[in-house]
Design a protein around this motif. Structure first.
Motif, PDB file in Angstrom:
ATOM      1  N   UNK A 284      59.061  46.549  41.573  1.00 16.18           N
ATOM      2  CA  UNK A 284      57.694  46.549  42.085  1.00 16.18           C
ATOM      3  C   UNK A 284      57.247  45.119  42.347  1.00 16.18           C
ATOM      4  N   UNK A 285      56.187  44.989  43.123  1.00 18.08           N
ATOM      5  CA  UNK A 285      55.668  43.670  43.438  1.00 18.08           C
ATOM      6  C   UNK A 285      54.175  43.648  43.139  1.00 18.08           C
ATOM      7  N   UNK A 286      53.639  42.481  43.072  1.00 19.90           N
ATOM      8  CA  UNK A 286      52.216  42.323  42.810  1.00 19.90           C
ATOM      9  C   UNK A 286      51.444  42.780  44.044  1.00 19.90           C
ATOM     10  N   UNK A 287      50.490  43.657  43.849  1.00 25.04           N
ATOM     11  CA  UNK A 287      49.694  44.168  44.962  1.00 25.04           C
ATOM     12  C   UNK A 287      48.628  43.166  45.371  1.00 25.04           C
ATOM     13  N   UNK A 288      47.915  43.517  46.427  1.00 27.67           N
ATOM     14  CA  UNK A 288      46.834  42.666  46.888  1.00 27.67           C
ATOM     15  C   UNK A 288      45.669  43.544  47.285  1.00 27.67           C
ATOM     16  N   UNK A 289      44.495  42.996  47.299  1.00 26.70           N
ATOM     17  CA  UNK A 289      43.302  43.707  47.712  1.00 26.70           C
ATOM     18  C   UNK A 289      42.880  43.203  49.081  1.00 26.70           C
TER      19      UNK A 289
END
Length: 101
Positions: free
Chosen positions: A33-38
């Protein structure tokens, strides 16, 4: 008098197997998984959705062997649990695009 530990061995092996499986799954999930963004544009679009469910096929997206279906839904509820109230706002938008190869 010594304690009979032999009956506990199968239970210990099962618990160890379950704990090892959980550890391996969590590690695989973290690795893939990767870090999401808003995205504020997406947040604003979700806030602008009307309550209910909408499904449509935009005519300007059809052509050249492609078709597209868009869906959007929004549900807002207020629930009370033990004297406290919680507001739930769930919204989603989706797109399914199919092209002939």
């Amino acid at each position: 008098m010594p304690l009979p530990l032999a009956p506990l061995v199968p239970v210990a092996l099962r618990l160890g197997l379950v704990a090892g499986s959980v550890w391996a799954v969590r590690r695989a999930i973290r690795r893939n998984t990767h870090v999401g963004r808003t995205d504020q544009r997406a947040e604003d679009a979700l806030d602008d959705l009307a309550p209910g469910l909408a499904v449509h096929h935009p005519g300007d997206r059809a052509g050249g062997g492609a078709s597209q279906t868009n869906t959007a839904a929004r549900v807002t509820r207020t629930i009370r649990i033990a004297g406290r109230s919680y507001e739930i706002d769930a919204a989603f938008m989706g797109r399914l695009k199919i092209r002939k190869g």
